[in-house]
Enzyme design. Structure first.
Site, mmCIF file in Angstrom:
data_model
loop_
_atom_site.group_PDB
_atom_site.id
_atom_site.type_symbol
_atom_site.label_atom_id
_atom_site.label_comp_id
_atom_site.label_asym_id
_atom_site.label_seq_id
_atom_site.Cartn_x
_atom_site.Cartn_y
_atom_site.Cartn_z
ATOM 1 C CG ASP A 136 0.590 -4.469 5.741
ATOM 2 O OD1 ASP A 136 0.346 -5.673 5.584
ATOM 3 O OD2 ASP A 136 0.396 -3.607 4.858
ATOM 4 N N GLY A 137 -0.073 -1.297 6.186
ATOM 5 C CA GLY A 137 -1.157 -0.320 6.288
ATOM 6 C C GLY A 137 -2.465 -0.995 6.661
ATOM 7 C CB THR B 294 0.581 4.173 4.567
ATOM 8 O OG1 THR B 294 -0.659 4.752 4.159
ATOM 9 C CG2 THR B 294 1.094 4.883 5.808
ATOM 10 N N GLY C 209 -5.639 -3.192 -1.194
ATOM 11 C CA GLY C 209 -4.733 -3.449 -2.317
ATOM 12 C C GLY C 209 -4.780 -4.892 -2.793
ATOM 13 N N GLY D 100 0.817 -1.215 0.000
ATOM 14 C CA GLY D 100 0.000 0.000 0.000
ATOM 15 C C GLY D 100 0.849 1.262 0.000
ATOM 16 C CE LYS E 249 -6.585 4.554 4.701
ATOM 17 N NZ LYS E 249 -5.412 3.683 4.542
ATOM 18 C CD GLU F 47 -1.554 -6.504 2.999
ATOM 19 O OE1 GLU F 47 -2.761 -6.680 3.258
ATOM 20 O OE2 GLU F 47 -1.107 -5.433 2.555
HETATM 21 O O1 DER Z 1 -4.164 -3.762 0.900
HETATM 22 C C1 DER Z 1 -3.819 -3.461 2.050
HETATM 23 O O2 DER Z 1 -4.088 -4.159 3.050
HETATM 24 C C2 DER Z 1 -3.110 -2.151 2.266
HETATM 25 O O3 DER Z 1 -2.290 -2.221 3.399
HETATM 26 C C3 DER Z 1 -4.182 -1.098 2.413
HETATM 27 O O4 DER Z 1 -5.127 -1.590 3.284
HETATM 28 C C4 DER Z 1 -3.673 0.222 2.938
HETATM 29 O O5 DER Z 1 -3.220 0.908 1.847
HETATM 30 P P1 DER Z 1 -2.924 2.475 1.909
HETATM 31 O O6 DER Z 1 -1.810 2.638 2.940
HETATM 32 O O7 DER Z 1 -2.472 2.785 0.511
HETATM 33 O O8 DER Z 1 -4.191 3.174 2.299
#
Ligand code: DER
Length: 230
Positions: free
Chosen positions: A85-86, A31, A101, A29, A125, A107
């Protein structure tokens, strides 16, 4: 823009927690992309040495290589020290919806293995209840799309097959499967229960509910100049 700046801040803040000799889960993602780039900067500046990355997607592999992070598989390591992770939603119990994503299957393997799983998000979020702003992604075997769709409807979900944007037809995941996004009116009442029920439907590979795996949430918020920690 402001949101991009928040994502960059939290990405950098997460990368600062990585120490030399660590095995790092590389999330997917926009972030996490900032965290990966910052790891590359820290490596080339000699601030950290001898880290390896375990990617959660083709995107993470590409960005990790561009950052000069040695890429390894789960066959090569006996642990993951930190995964970054995002998320698409974070609730007050630090449970997540991920999968925006379409990378949530790998993940969830990497993030749940990590000794410390750090989530990096901008303030948009944060939710009181999962499923109120983002539909729950489900990775599904293509041959089972129809029965899985029916089973999810029986559970009260409103499933939609995820279509590509710069690809005609359905999104195909890194594993070669498809994604169904599921809306639950009013949000998800019992996420831990739903997580198990959905994954028990034959043909479902993985869903985007991450229950009880988050250790730390770094939130980029407009007030102040350092990310708040939850
Ligand atoms: O696909 C995912 O799980 C990514 O981590 C998503 O959830 C977060 O993406 P972003 O940081 O571009 O909002």
């Amino acid at each position: 823009d402001a949101v991009k700046q928040l994502k960059k801040e939290v990405g950098i803040a997460a990368a600062k927690r990585v120490q030399s000799n660590m095995v790092v889960g590389l999330g997917t993602g926009s972030t996490t992309a900032f965290a990966i780039a910052e790891l590359g900067r820290r490596l080339s500046a000699g601030e950290i040495t001898n880290i390896v990355g375990i990617p959660t997607s083709f995107q993470a592999t590409v960005l990790g290589k561009q950052a000069g992070i040695p890429i390894r598989s789960l066959d090569d390591v006996d642990r993951i020290d930190i995964a970054i992770d995002g998320a698409d939603e974070v609730d007050p119990n630090k449970n997540l919806i991920k999968g925006g994503g379409a990378a949530h299957t790998r993940e969830k393997v990497v993030d749940s293995l990590a000794a410390q799983f750090i989530v990096v998000v901008d303030q948009s979020k944060l939710v009181d209840k999962l499923g109120t702003t983002f539909d729950m992604p489900v990775e599904v075997l293509p041959m089972a799309i129809a029965p899985v769709t029916r089973a999810i409807e029986k559970l009260g979900g409103q499933p939609t097959l995820r279509m590509g944007v710069r690809k005609d037809g359905p999104v195909i995941t890194d594993q070669g499967n498809m994604v169904i996004d599921v809306k639950f009116e009013g949000g998800i009442d019992n996420a831990p229960e739903l997580e198990k029920t959905i994954n028990n439907i034959p043909g479902v590979i993985e869903n985007g509910l991450f229950i009880g795996v988050t250790n730390l949430v770094l939130v980029g918020e407009l007030k102040g100049d350092t990310p708040s920690i939850r």
